[in-house]
Design an enzyme around this catalytic site. Structure first.
Site, PDB file in Angstrom:
ATOM      1  N   CYS A  27       9.106  -7.061  10.176  1.00 22.42           N
ATOM      2  CA  CYS A  27       8.474  -7.053   8.863  1.00 22.42           C
ATOM      3  C   CYS A  27       9.566  -7.229   7.814  1.00 22.42           C
ATOM      4  CB  CYS A  27       7.718  -5.752   8.636  1.00 22.42           C
ATOM      5  SG  CYS A  27       8.798  -4.291   8.632  1.00 22.42           S
ATOM      6  N   HIS A  56      14.144   1.333  14.469  1.00 19.63           N
ATOM      7  CA  HIS A  56      13.983   1.886  15.814  1.00 19.63           C
ATOM      8  C   HIS A  56      13.879   0.774  16.851  1.00 19.63           C
ATOM      9  CE1 HIS A  56      12.540   6.072  14.280  1.00 19.63           C
ATOM     10  NE2 HIS A  56      13.844   5.983  14.405  1.00 19.63           N
ATOM     11  N   HIS A  89      14.047   4.032   7.213  1.00 24.57           N
ATOM     12  CA  HIS A  89      13.011   5.065   7.213  1.00 24.57           C
ATOM     13  C   HIS A  89      13.072   5.970   5.985  1.00 24.57           C
ATOM     14  CE1 HIS A  89      14.306   4.115  11.384  1.00 24.57           C
ATOM     15  NE2 HIS A  89      13.011   3.893  11.506  1.00 24.57           N
ATOM     16  N   HIS A 143       9.436  12.625  12.618  1.00 23.07           N
ATOM     17  CA  HIS A 143       9.767  11.218  12.407  1.00 23.07           C
ATOM     18  C   HIS A 143      10.655  11.104  11.168  1.00 23.07           C
ATOM     19  CE1 HIS A 143       9.339   6.946  11.429  1.00 23.07           C
ATOM     20  NE2 HIS A 143       8.991   6.769  12.699  1.00 23.07           N
ATOM     21  N   GLU A 145      10.914   9.018   8.791  1.00 18.30           N
ATOM     22  CA  GLU A 145      10.214   8.699   7.545  1.00 18.30           C
ATOM     23  C   GLU A 145       9.526   9.929   6.962  1.00 18.30           C
ATOM     24  OE1 GLU A 145       6.377   6.232   5.894  1.00 18.30           O
ATOM     25  OE2 GLU A 145       7.426   5.385   7.629  1.00 18.30           O
ATOM     26  N   THR A 184       3.897   5.357   6.620  1.00  8.17           N
ATOM     27  CA  THR A 184       3.510   3.947   6.490  1.00  8.17           C
ATOM     28  C   THR A 184       3.159   3.278   7.810  1.00  8.17           C
ATOM     29  OG1 THR A 184       5.803   3.166   6.678  1.00  8.17           O
ATOM     30  CG2 THR A 184       4.986   3.670   4.458  1.00  8.17           C
ATOM     31  N   SER A 287       9.782  -3.529  14.292  1.00  8.85           N
ATOM     32  CA  SER A 287      11.245  -3.442  14.393  1.00  8.85           C
ATOM     33  C   SER A 287      11.795  -4.197  15.600  1.00  8.85           C
ATOM     34  CB  SER A 287      11.677  -1.971  14.466  1.00  8.85           C
ATOM     35  OG  SER A 287      10.950  -1.275  15.458  1.00  8.85           O
TER      36      SER A 287
END
Length: 328
Positions: A27, A56, A89, A143, A145, A184, A287
């Site tokens: 992305c 990741h 992140h 996580h 993020e 997200t 990713s």
């Protein structure tokens, strides 16, 4: 391993239909984060330190290591006056403060869509007036993020909601002063269920102006939903610690694929899983580089007569500029 061939799989006599999901793979946020590290290495020379995996995916990490990046988990592993990059992140506010205290030159590769969630959390919290709103964050415990987003606000200002059951049982101190945000990279359907529960229980809860789940996560899940009902098996190219890759695997199975498996690298694949498979779906997490998909197709072509069909749900044209310190 590639040597795990099954009797009959080494012959190209058997046809295999391959449905390629599109969009798949990198992305805009992942592409930007990798470019930040590469540009930092070009400008400042090796080594450049990176706090946490930049994204990741082990292939990405290993390629950057070959160029001179050194990956660490915490800033205390970074030498004084070094250059350091924060991962896509995002990080708690304490991290850049510590970098400044130690005179480290840092570059923030946080995905702009994650940064948007950070700013929304701060705004919801501040807009509470004399009594700040409490924030409910939908996401996965531990996580990076989630850790980074919760770290934008004072300790205790955010409660993590991991699933629908927690949404049903959470008891905030003031139900009338609430807002919610989300990680997200979540499952679109699972998150919608959790949000519906929260809105029913707390009618005054404030939400994001636009959905927090990013365009890339949404598009990749939609693409795999389209192919899953036709597939006997779906390969999701991605790492086990990649949230968006794990969600793709779950979405594929929930959408009609009898089985979906995560394949971090080609050498991780046990070829026996393809016994009896006539239609194989392939996608890749946000990713995962496209090179891993092409490597998989090349290996499959040596064992089967392939009929490859790419199913395009949407074309993506999103790009993000590099941090101002890098001059673009």
């Amino acid at each position: 391993m590639l040597s795990h061939s099954l009797d009959g799989l080494s012959s190209k006599s058997r046809a295999l239909k391959v449905l390629l999901a599109e969009p798949r793979g990198f992305c805009a946020g992942v592409d930007r984060a990798i470019r930040v590290v590469e540009e930092a290495l070009r400008r400042y020379g090796a080594p450049v330190y990176v706090r946490h995996e930049i994204v990741h995916n082990r292939t990405v990490v290993e390629n950057l290591e070959k160029k001179g990046a050194i990956f660490v988990e915490e800033l205390d592993e970074v030498p004084q006056d070094a250059h350091v990059v924060f991962s896509a992140h995002g990080v708690p506010k304490t991290v850049p403060l510590e970098a400044e205290r130690r005179n480290l030159l840092y570059l923030d590769a946080t995905c702009p869509l994650v940064s948007k969630v950070h700013r929304e959390a701060e705004q919801h919290f501040a807009d509470g007036g004399s009594e700040c709103r409490h924030i409910l964050m939908i996401g996965h415990a531990g996580h990076p993020e989630v850790v980074g987003t919760m770290g934008q606000l004072p300790l205790g200002a955010v409660t993590l909601i991991k699933d629908a059951q927690e949404a049903k049982t959470v008891h905030p101190e003031n139900p009338d002063r609430l807002a919610f945000i989300t990680q997200t990279t979540l499952s679109v359907n699972d998150t919608a269920e959790i949000v519906a529960i929260l809105r029913e229980r707390f009618p005054k809860i404030e939400g994001p102006r636009r959905e927090n789940i990013c365009y890339a996560t949404t598009n990749r899940q939609e693409a795999v939903k389209r192919i899953a009902p036709e597939c006997d098996l779906v390969f999701v190219i991605g790492s086990p610690n990649s949230s968006n890759s794990q969600r793709l695997r779950e979405v594929a199975e929930r959408s009609g694929a009898p089985k979906a498996i995560l394949v971090p690298k080609l050498e991780n694949l046990d070829w026996a899983v393809l016994k009896g498979v006539n239609v194989l779906g392939i996608t890749a997490g946000a990713s995962a580089p496209e090179s891993l998909v092409q490597e998989m197709l090349k290996a499959l072509s040596q064992k089967f007569t392939l009929d490859i069909e790419e199913r395009i749900v949407k074309k993506e044209h999103v790009t993000f500029s590099l941090p101002s310190l890098l001059g673009r």
